[in-house]
Write an enzyme that holds these catalytic residues in place. Structure first.
Site, PDB file in Angstrom:
ATOM      1  N   LYS A 174       0.872  -1.107   0.132  1.00  0.00           N
ATOM      2  CA  LYS A 174       0.052   0.180  -0.099  1.00  0.00           C
ATOM      3  C   LYS A 174       0.964   1.137  -0.088  1.00  0.00           C
ATOM      4  O   LYS A 174       1.319   1.603   0.991  1.00  0.00           O
ATOM      5  CB  LYS A 174      -0.884   0.014   1.233  1.00  0.00           C
ATOM      6  N   GLU A 177      -0.593   7.359  -1.226  1.00  0.00           N
ATOM      7  CA  GLU A 177      -1.585   7.975  -2.289  1.00  0.00           C
ATOM      8  C   GLU A 177      -1.026   9.275  -3.096  1.00  0.00           C
ATOM      9  O   GLU A 177      -1.554   9.717  -3.964  1.00  0.00           O
ATOM     10  CB  GLU A 177      -2.995   8.146  -1.704  1.00  0.00           C
ATOM     11  N   CYS A 282      13.550  11.138   6.595  1.00  0.00           N
ATOM     12  CA  CYS A 282      13.600  10.716   7.975  1.00  0.00           C
ATOM     13  C   CYS A 282      15.063  10.666   8.500  1.00  0.00           C
ATOM     14  O   CYS A 282      15.278  11.014   9.813  1.00  0.00           O
ATOM     15  CB  CYS A 282      13.009   9.479   8.411  1.00  0.00           C
TER      16      CYS A 282
END
Length: 500
Positions: A174, A177, A282
């Protein structure tokens, strides 16, 4: 015509059935260029079912077959690195060289997966008792899932799925988006390499898709990279449903600069580590801790270099930094700079008013530099995820280490010094998962694992390297005893002398 990005399930593109789509913008222009389908629970279930069916044969396939396919995938990935980088630039906004670097770092993990047979070697102890042997082996889990962030839409998925599928698992991804096209391109290359249908699947979406993966009884493990609040949620929810979890969270990476450091090298490192990829990573250095009297000189050297960085569209070869991913994120990053002076910071560079001629609707922000930042300031406390560098002042090495260790984050950190003894102390005393010595962004190479401490990691395993192999497999110990052939029953002749 607006491009539509759909799901990849069972080895083919599957049109979204929900009727819900998310906008994907070109950050340089602010224009919506793509729509991405958001999955329903049923569509996530279909992807998991495809992965579960594929595991029946893939989990039993030979290591030779798995690595053969991965070698072909690696060649295709290498041949298509420019095409993938262009997709990343178009949807994320980072400059082409940064996007190419992202693909190259992902390739490192594919390299590791191609040699997974070494990682999967078991252990054997013979004669632990009379005629008793004990062997330890590792076996795949089944269906595993990856939930990945917008900032590295190709690299972070490649931190996960190559090792997962090399060890015999099947995978459901996933991706973010906000920039989904790179994931679909990777799925197509895996299929072209000969990966069986259902071994790798992609579902796009929002919280509906994420929650279904966390709850689905056939998903055995979940890998995540993103912000700390979401990492905590992923870990808590998935673990409550009996899954293995590695959830990598946010960061506030510090760079400690001692008085004996090469200040030109430290300033170069601070600029590239703070502002590279527009600070949307990060492992960015977002806090420089200057020890003693070096602060003024160091800040001036950083300012001089920062003012020369060229900001522009990612597809312009002259650009060194691109826009931020969305307008909302750009505005949030800017708010930390506009509110800094009121919290006691000295604003050396304010990039909030930056625009690019001809691209006025893009998500632009310039480089910002804040000096003498108190630890109470929001710009220091929060992970900004943008091109904002804070400089803090301390009097001693010990004070600097204490300041860094007081942070709730523990992802990465660095020290700049010429003193080997100081560097040795730092690497032992600092509370962070990754440490650089005169290296500003200490991201490990593929055969070492990546991961932080404290609020930067939830779960017991770091990602890729040996930890990745262990995360995607479970151990089994087999104890065996066989009778000696000489003890065969009377009348059975195995050709062994009867000597007792």
């Amino acid at each position: 015509m607006t491009k539509i990005v759909n799901h990849w399930i069972g080895g083919k593109t599957v049109d979204g059935a929900s009727g819900t789509y998310g906008p994907v913008t070109d950050p340089a222009t602010g224009a919506v260029t793509t729509k991405v389908a958001f999955a329903t629970v049923d569509e996530v279930d279909a992807a998991v079912a495809a992965a579960k069916d594929a595991f029946v044969t893939w989990g039993q396939s030979s290591l030779a077959r798995r690595t053969e396919i991965l070698f072909r995938f690696r060649a295709l990935l290498d041949a298509n690195r420019d095409a993938i980088a262009e997709l990343i630039t178009a949807e994320h906004g980072k400059v082409h060289s940064d996007a190419l670097g992202e693909v190259a770092r992902g390739l490192e993990i594919v390299d590791l997966a191609c040699g997974i047979n070494v990682q999967l070697k078991g252990e054997l102890s013979t004669q632990v008792a009379s005629r008793v042997d004990v062997a330890s082996i590792r076996q795949p889990l089944g269906v595993v899932a990856g939930i990945t962030p917008f900032n590295f839409p190709a690299m972070v998925p490649m931190w996960m799925f190559p090792i997962a599928i090399a060890t015999g698992n099947t995978f459901v991804l996933k991706p973010s988006e906000k920039d989904p096209s790179a994931a679909l391109k990777i799925a197509e290359l895996l299929a072209e390499a000969g990966l069986p249908d259902g071994v790798f699947n992609v579902v796009h979406g929002d919280k509906v898709a994420v929650d279904r993966l966390l709850e689905h009884p056939d998903v055995k493990a979940v890998s995540f990279v993103g912000s700390t609040p979401i990492a905590r949620y992923i870990h808590t929810t998935a673990a409550a449903h009996g899954k293995r979890v590695q959830a990598l969270g946010g960061a506030k990476n510090h760079m400690l600069v001692l008085p004996d450091a090469d200040l030109d090298a430290a300033a170069d490192a601070a600029v590239s580590a703070a502002y590279g990829s527009a600070g949307e990573r990060c492992m960015a250095i977002s806090a420089v801790v200057a020890v003693g009297a070096v602060g003024d000189t160091l800040v001036e050297k950083i300012r001089e270099r920062a003012e020369k960085i060229k900001i522009g569209p990612g597809d312009d070869p002259a650009s060194e930094m691109g826009p931020l991913i969305t307008r909302a994120h750009r505005d949030k990053v800017a708010s930390y700079v506009t509110g800094a002076a009121a919290e006691g910071c000295e604003v050396v560079l304010d990039g909030t008013g930056h625009t690019v001629e001809g691209y006025e609707d893009g998500h632009w922000i310039g480089l910002s530099l804040l000096d003498k930042v108190p630890t109470s300031a929001a710009a220091y406390r929060d992970e900004i995820f943008g091109p904002v560098l804070c400089v803090l002042r301390v009097d001693t090495y010990e004070e600097g280490v204490a300041l860094i260790n007081a942070s709730p984050f523990g992802n990465g950190t660095a020290i700049f010094t010429r003193d080997g003894g100081a560097a040795r102390r730092f690497q032992l005393e600092i509370e962070a998962g990754m440490v650089g010595v005169n290296v500003p962004i200490p991201v490990p190479v593929g055969y070492h694992s990546f991961g932080g401490w404290k609020d930067s990691l939830f779960g017991d395993h770091h990602i890729y390297g040996n930890d990745g192999t262990h995360f995607y497999t479970r151990g089994k110990v087999v104890t065996t005893r066989w009778p000696d052939p000489a003890d065969a029953p009377a009348g059975v002749d195995l050709g062994f002398p009867r000597n007792h």
